[in-house]
Design an enzyme around this catalytic site. Structure first.
Site, PDB file in Angstrom:
ATOM      1  N   ARG A 143       3.072   4.292   4.989  1.00 43.18           N
ATOM      2  CA  ARG A 143       2.874   4.541   6.414  1.00 43.18           C
ATOM      3  C   ARG A 143       3.944   3.876   7.271  1.00 43.18           C
ATOM      4  O   ARG A 143       4.375   2.764   6.983  1.00 43.18           O
ATOM      5  CB  ARG A 143       1.501   4.005   6.826  1.00 43.18           C
ATOM      6  N   ARG A 201      -0.795  -5.335  14.954  1.00 39.21           N
ATOM      7  CA  ARG A 201      -2.108  -4.758  14.640  1.00 39.21           C
ATOM      8  C   ARG A 201      -3.142  -5.870  14.448  1.00 39.21           C
ATOM      9  O   ARG A 201      -4.284  -5.749  14.879  1.00 39.21           O
ATOM     10  CB  ARG A 201      -2.014  -3.872  13.397  1.00 39.21           C
ATOM     11  N   ARG A 236       0.805  -1.225   0.000  1.00 36.91           N
ATOM     12  CA  ARG A 236       0.000   0.000   0.000  1.00 36.91           C
ATOM     13  C   ARG A 236       0.838   1.275   0.000  1.00 36.91           C
ATOM     14  O   ARG A 236       1.860   1.367   0.635  1.00 36.91           O
ATOM     15  CB  ARG A 236      -0.861  -0.004   1.259  1.00 36.91           C
TER      16      ARG A 236
END
Ligand code: AP5
Ligand code: ZN
Length: 217
Positions: A161, A172, A127
């Site tokens: 990120r 996460r 991403r």
């Protein structure tokens, strides 16, 4: 309408929320984005959140609920809100019930985006987003029409990120399974839960979500 997109990291919550924002004039309320803004601005909430986010844990309920309350009080939220990444604990879900009741707002649907853990890791590691407008892309699944230039704003600066590394993603995912997955049963019990197969492609999921929003409007 107000709706929640529920799902693990990389399920496509942000991608779908942005598409719904464009198509239905709804407001995207991403607690992850709001927390990253607070970190960047160096507010007291941001200072408290920074280390937790880097480690892949969950920021404290108090901080997150206060941020959501403030955002809901902005006038544009009256058009309808897509909650992206909130609530993430049962305490947050209960707090949201209270906030909505206080403000005279309804909760019209909760969409559970259902994916497999290994696919999420692939999605997150590929991403990146446009630094100019925030549009999200993926090395394989969503590339700009013109290589290196954003479809939306033409910008050429792309960023990844800080918490999208393998170690943090694993944390996460753990936090999701331990603290957020119980919300599926919470909302199923309230009879507002809609399950969507998020292993499908981006456009097909968008079509299903458009139908859910249209029905809730
Ligand atoms: P947050 O920013 O919410 O991150 P997240 O939940 O981990 O979700 P992601 O943004 O990683 O994934 P997404 O589901 O939006 O997927 P995306 O659409 O980008 O939270 C970050 C941190 O902030 C947390 O770890 C926590 O510390 C803190 N935080 C935030 N909210 C909190 C809260 N309420 N309480 C406490 N702490 C909180 O898609 C991923 C990629 O896949 C993209 O590249 C996309 O192009 C691609 N893709 C999307 N859909 C598909 C598809 N169908 N097929 C193929 N590729 C796809
Ligand atoms: Zn852009």
């Amino acid at each position: 309408p107000n709706l929640i997109l529920l799902g693990p990291p990389g399920a496509g919550k942000g991608t779908q929320a942005r598409m719904l924002t464009d198509g239905h004039g709804l407001v995207q309320l991403s607690t992850g984005d709001l927390l990253r803004e607070a970190v960047a601005r160096g507010t007291s909430a941001g200072k408290a959140a920074d280390e937790v986010m880097k480690a892949g844990g969950l920021v404290s309920d108090d901080i997150v609920i206060a941020i959501v309350n403030d955002r809901l009080d902005q006038p544009d939220a009256a058009a309808g809100v897509i909650f992206d990444g909130f609530p993430r604990t049962v305490a947050q879900a209960e707090a949201l019930d209270g906030l909505l009741a206080d403000k005279g707002l309804s909760l019209d649907a909760v969409v559970s985006l259902e994916v497999q853990d290994d696919a999420m890791i692939e999605r997150i590691s590929g991403r990146y987003t446009c630094a100019g407008c925030g549009e999200g892309y993926h090395d394989t699944y969503k590339t700009p029409a013109k290589a290196g230039a954003c479809d939306q704003c033409g910008g050429t600066e792309m960023k990844r990120r800080a918490d999208d590394n393998a170690e943090t993603v694993a944390e996460r995912l753990k936090a999701y399974h331990a603290q957020t997955a119980p919300l599926i049963a919470y909302y199923d019990f309230k009879r507002v839960l809609r399950r969507v197969d998020a292993m499908d492609d981006i456009g097909a999921i968008g079509t299903q979500l458009n139908a859910i929003v249209a029905k809730a409007s």
